[in-house]
Design an enzyme around this catalytic site. Structure first.
Site, PDB file in Angstrom:
ATOM      1  CG  PHE A   1      -1.947   1.074   1.173  1.00  0.00           C
ATOM      2  CD1 PHE A   1      -3.080   0.918   0.391  1.00  0.00           C
ATOM      3  CD2 PHE A   1      -1.770   2.248   1.868  1.00  0.00           C
ATOM      4  CE1 PHE A   1      -4.036   1.933   0.316  1.00  0.00           C
ATOM      5  CE2 PHE A   1      -2.724   3.269   1.797  1.00  0.00           C
ATOM      6  CZ  PHE A   1      -3.852   3.104   1.015  1.00  0.00           C
TER       7      PHE A   1
ATOM      8  CE1 TYR B   1      -8.887   2.661   7.098  1.00  0.00           C
ATOM      9  CE2 TYR B   1      -8.025   4.040   8.858  1.00  0.00           C
ATOM     10  CZ  TYR B   1      -7.890   3.481   7.602  1.00  0.00           C
ATOM     11  OH  TYR B   1      -6.766   3.748   6.854  1.00  0.00           O
ATOM     12  CE  LYS B   2      -7.532  -0.919   5.457  1.00  0.00           C
ATOM     13  NZ  LYS B   2      -8.075  -0.077   4.400  1.00  0.00           N
TER      14      LYS B   2
ATOM     15  CG  ASP C   1       0.146  -2.301   6.763  1.00  0.00           C
ATOM     16  OD1 ASP C   1      -0.946  -2.625   7.256  1.00  0.00           O
ATOM     17  OD2 ASP C   1       0.308  -1.246   6.108  1.00  0.00           O
TER      18      ASP C   1
ATOM     19  NE  ARG D   1     -10.184  -3.045  -2.173  1.00  0.00           N
ATOM     20  CZ  ARG D   1      -9.572  -2.411  -1.179  1.00  0.00           C
ATOM     21  NH1 ARG D   1      -8.323  -2.698  -0.891  1.00  0.00           N
ATOM     22  NH2 ARG D   1     -10.198  -1.486  -0.493  1.00  0.00           N
TER      23      ARG D   1
HETATM   24  C1  LIG Z   1      -2.139  -1.827   3.937  1.00  0.00           C
HETATM   25  C2  LIG Z   1      -2.492  -0.417   4.335  1.00  0.00           C
HETATM   26  N1  LIG Z   1      -1.593   0.308   5.024  1.00  0.00           N
HETATM   27  C3  LIG Z   1      -1.865   1.578   5.378  1.00  0.00           C
HETATM   28  C4  LIG Z   1      -3.066   2.175   5.061  1.00  0.00           C
HETATM   29  C5  LIG Z   1      -3.275   3.623   5.377  1.00  0.00           C
HETATM   30  O1  LIG Z   1      -3.315   3.876   6.694  1.00  0.00           O
HETATM   31  P1  LIG Z   1      -3.603   5.318   7.316  1.00  0.00           P
HETATM   32  O2  LIG Z   1      -4.432   6.081   6.347  1.00  0.00           O
HETATM   33  O3  LIG Z   1      -4.334   4.972   8.573  1.00  0.00           O
HETATM   34  O4  LIG Z   1      -2.306   5.952   7.600  1.00  0.00           O
HETATM   35  C6  LIG Z   1      -4.053   1.434   4.378  1.00  0.00           C
HETATM   36  C7  LIG Z   1      -5.387   1.978   4.020  1.00  0.00           C
HETATM   37  O5  LIG Z   1      -5.689   3.112   4.004  1.00  0.00           O
HETATM   38  C8  LIG Z   1      -3.731   0.126   3.994  1.00  0.00           C
HETATM   39  O6  LIG Z   1      -4.605  -0.599   3.293  1.00  0.00           O
HETATM   40  N1  LIG Z   2      -8.263   4.985   4.521  1.00  0.00           N
HETATM   41  C1  LIG Z   2      -9.126   5.296   3.543  1.00  0.00           C
HETATM   42  C2  LIG Z   2      -9.717   6.561   3.471  1.00  0.00           C
HETATM   43  O1  LIG Z   2      -9.390   7.464   4.431  1.00  0.00           O
HETATM   44  C3  LIG Z   2     -10.605   6.888   2.442  1.00  0.00           C
HETATM   45  C4  LIG Z   2     -10.928   5.915   1.490  1.00  0.00           C
HETATM   46  C5  LIG Z   2     -10.347   4.660   1.532  1.00  0.00           C
HETATM   47  C6  LIG Z   2      -9.434   4.374   2.526  1.00  0.00           C
HETATM   48  C7  LIG Z   2      -8.781   3.080   2.588  1.00  0.00           C
HETATM   49  O2  LIG Z   2      -8.717   2.527   3.641  1.00  0.00           O
HETATM   50  C8  LIG Z   2      -8.193   2.488   1.403  1.00  0.00           C
HETATM   51  C9  LIG Z   2      -7.746   1.113   1.755  1.00  0.00           C
HETATM   52  N2  LIG Z   2      -6.610   1.101   2.650  1.00  0.00           N
HETATM   53  C10 LIG Z   2      -7.464   0.201   0.614  1.00  0.00           C
HETATM   54  O3  LIG Z   2      -7.097  -0.919   0.884  1.00  0.00           O
HETATM   55  O4  LIG Z   2      -7.635   0.543  -0.529  1.00  0.00           O
END
Ligand SMILES: Cc1ncc(COP(=O)(O)O)c(C=O)c1O
Ligand SMILES: Nc1c(O)cccc1C(=O)C[C@H](N)C(=O)O
Length: 408
Positions: free
Chosen positions: A130, A224-225, A199, A378
Site C-alpha cells: 500500500f 477502521y476496516k 502491516d 474489489r
Molecule cells: C495496507 C495499508 N496500510 C496503510 C493504510 C493507510 O493507513 P492510514 O491512512 O491509517 O495511515 C491502508 C489503508 O488506508 C492500507 O490498506
Molecule cells: N483509509 C481510507 C480513506 O481514508 C478513504 C478511502 C479509503 C481508505 C482506505 O482505507 C483504502 C484502503 N486502505 C485500501 O485498501 O484501498
C-alpha cells in the site's frame, strides 16, 4: 452450478452459519450488499450510545476530570490490549493511536535504530505495498542513511540478508487479497539478523494473527476496516515485549514520557507499550473504537476465518455461475493459505466501459465494493456481518451488469 442453485445454497449456508447472529450487532440496511468492509467497516450498534455518553457526560459534565475518572489517559493501552487479543499479542505490547502511516514511521525508524547501520543499511519493502508504507519507509531510510529495496513479499524470506536492517511487509495485499506467510517470513528475516514490521491493515479482525507466537518484532494496522472503529479511527502499534526497553521512538512526544506531568525538559521514555504514544490521544474516536470492539466479545477467530474462506469460495463459485465467461479473472489466490478476506476480480474494459464503470453500476444497483485502478473490482467479506446471500446477490448483479454492458 445452475442459476437457481446458488440462491438455495446461500440460504442453506446462512441457516447453518454460527456467526449469523452477529450481524444484528451492526447498523446495516438489508437493501444494500456491503462488501467494502475492507475499506470502512460497518457501524456497530453500540457505538452511538457510548459516544453520546462520552460526549454528554464524560466531556460535558466531568470535563477535565475524565482524564482520570473516565480512564481517558490510559485508554490507548487499554484499547491496545483489546486489539492485542485479536492479533495474538499478550497484554502490554499494543498501543492504539495515530494513523497507520505514523506508526509505520515509528516502527521502521525504531527497527533501524536497533541495528548497526554501519553494517545493515537496507530496508526491504514489499514491492506491491500500500503506497503510504513505501512513502514513509523511503523517508525513514533517507533520514537514517539507509536505502530501500523493493522486493516481492513472497520473496521476502529469501531476500533478507546481511545488509538488511528491516523488512516491511503487508500481511494481506490490499489490491489482490494475497495473504503472506507471517510466521515463515518473520523466522527467515530474523535468521538473517534483521527485524520485521508487519502491516496488518487487511488482516486484523479478518483472520487469526499470532504475533507473539511468530516472534514478530513490530506490527501496525488500522482499525477502521475489519475492526469497525469508524472513519479515521486510531491505528495501532505492536512492539514485541523483548524489544520494548530498546524501542527508541523517533516521535518521543510527552505522552510517551515516563512521567508526563513532570513536564521535564529532559526526556525519559515510559516503559512498555506507552512508549509508542506521541501526543494527546484522540479520545472521541478512541472510545468509539473501544465500543466497536465489543462486537468481538465471545467471537472465535478460527470461526471467523472458516466463514471468511467459505464466503470467498462461495462468491467465486457464484461468479463462475453468473458472469459471462472471460469477462473477469480472479487475482486473489485460490489456495486458502494464501487468501485474505477479499476477492479481487480483474475486469478488462469492454465496449461500454472499464472496471470503474462496472463498479459504479454495481453500487447504483445496491452492491457496494470498490474499484482499484486500473482494472480491479474489489469485494471485501466481513464474516461478522456478510451473509452468503450477499455473496450470491453480488455475483448475480455483477453478471447482470456485465451482460448488460456487453450488449450496449
Ligand atoms: C495496507 C495499508 N496500510 C496503510 C493504510 C493507510 O493507513 P492510514 O491512512 O491509517 O495511515 C491502508 C489503508 O488506508 C492500507 O490498506
Ligand atoms: N483509509 C481510507 C480513506 O481514508 C478513504 C478511502 C479509503 C481508505 C482506505 O482505507 C483504502 C484502503 N486502505 C485500501 O485498501 O484501498
Amino acid at each position: 452450478m445452475s442459476e437457481a442453485v446458488p440462491a438455495k445454497e446461500a440460504a442453506a449456508l446462512d441457516a447453518a452459519d454460527g456467526l449469523a447472529a452477529k450481524r444484528a450487532g451492526f447498523d446495516l440496511d438489508d437493501g444494500v450488499v456491503y462488501l467494502d468492509g475492507n475499506s470502512l467497516g460497518a457501524l456497530p450498534r453500540g457505538v452511538a450510545g457510548r459516544l453520546s455518553d462520552v460526549v454528554g457526560r464524560e466531556w460535558g459534565r466531568l470535563r477535565i476530570r475524565s482524564w482520570e475518572e473516565s480512564g481517558w489517559w490510559t485508554a490507548p493501552e487499554r484499547v491496545g490490549d483489546r486489539i492485542g487479543g485479536l492479533i495474538g499479542a499478550a497484554p502490554g505490547q499494543v498501543v492504539a493511536g495515530d494513523s497507520t502511516s505514523v506508526n509505520v514511521f515509528k516502527a521502521v525508524v525504531a527497527a533501524i535504530r536497533l541495528t548497526d547501520t554501519g553494517v545493515r543499511d537496507e530496508v526491504l519493502v514489499d514491492a506491491a505495498t500500500f503506497p503510504t508504507d513505501g512513502y514513509i519507509a523511503r523517508s525513514a531510510a533517507r533520514m537514517t542513511g539507509c536505502r530501500i529495496r523493493a522486493v516481492d513479499a513472497a520473496d521476502m524470506a529469501r531476500e533478507a540478508g546481511p545488509r538488511t536492517a528491516v523488512a516491511l511487509v503487508n500481511h494481506v495485499d490490499y489490491r489482490t487479497g494475497r495473504l503472506h506467510d507471517l510466521p515463515a517470513v518473520t523466522a527467515a528475516v530474523r535468521a538473517a539478523g534483521a527485524r520485521t514490521v508487519w502491516d496488518l491493515c487487511h488482516s486484523a479482525g479478518a483472520l487469526p494473527v499470532h504475533l507473539d507466537a511468530a516472534g514478530a518484532d513490530f506490527a501496525v494496522g488500522c482499525t477502521y476496516k475489519y475492526l469497525n472503529g469508524g472513519p479515521g479511527a486510531p491505528a495501532f502499534l505492536y512492539v514485541r515485549r523483548a524489544l520494548q526497553d530498546r524501542f527508541d521512538s523517533p516521535l518521543p512526544g510527552w505522552n510517551s514520557h515516563a512521567d508526563p506531568f513532570a513536564m521535564d525538559p529532559a526526556y525519559a521514555p515510559a516503559d512498555g507499550a506507552a512508549r509508542g504514544r506521541v501526543g494527546t490521544p484522540e479520545i472521541l474516536s478512541l472510545l468509539a473504537l473501544d465500543a466497536a470492539l465489543d462486537v468481538w466479545d465471545g467471537v472465535d477467530l478460527a470461526a471467523v476465518r472458516a466463514k471468511s474462506l467459505a464466503l470467498t469460495d462461495f462468491f467465486l463459485r457464484c461468479v463462475e455461475a453468473y458472469v459471462p465467461r472471460g469477462r473477469v479473472e480472479s487475482v486473489t489466490p485460490e489456495a486458502h493459505g494464501e487468501r485474505g478476506s477479499q476477492v479481487s476480480l480483474r475486469c478488462a474494459a469492454g465496449p461500454a466501459g472499464g472496471a470503474g464503470d462496472v463498479m459504479a453500476e454495481l453500487i447504483r444497483r445496491g452492491v457496494v465494493g470498490d474499484f482499484r485502478r486500473p482494472d480491479v473490482l474489489r469485494f471485501g467479506f466481513t464474516p461478522l456481518y456478510t451473509r452468503f446471500a450477499d455473496a450470491e446477490r453480488a455475483a448475480r448483479v455483477l453478471g447482470e451488469v456485465l451482460e448488460g454492458m456487453q450488449g450496449r
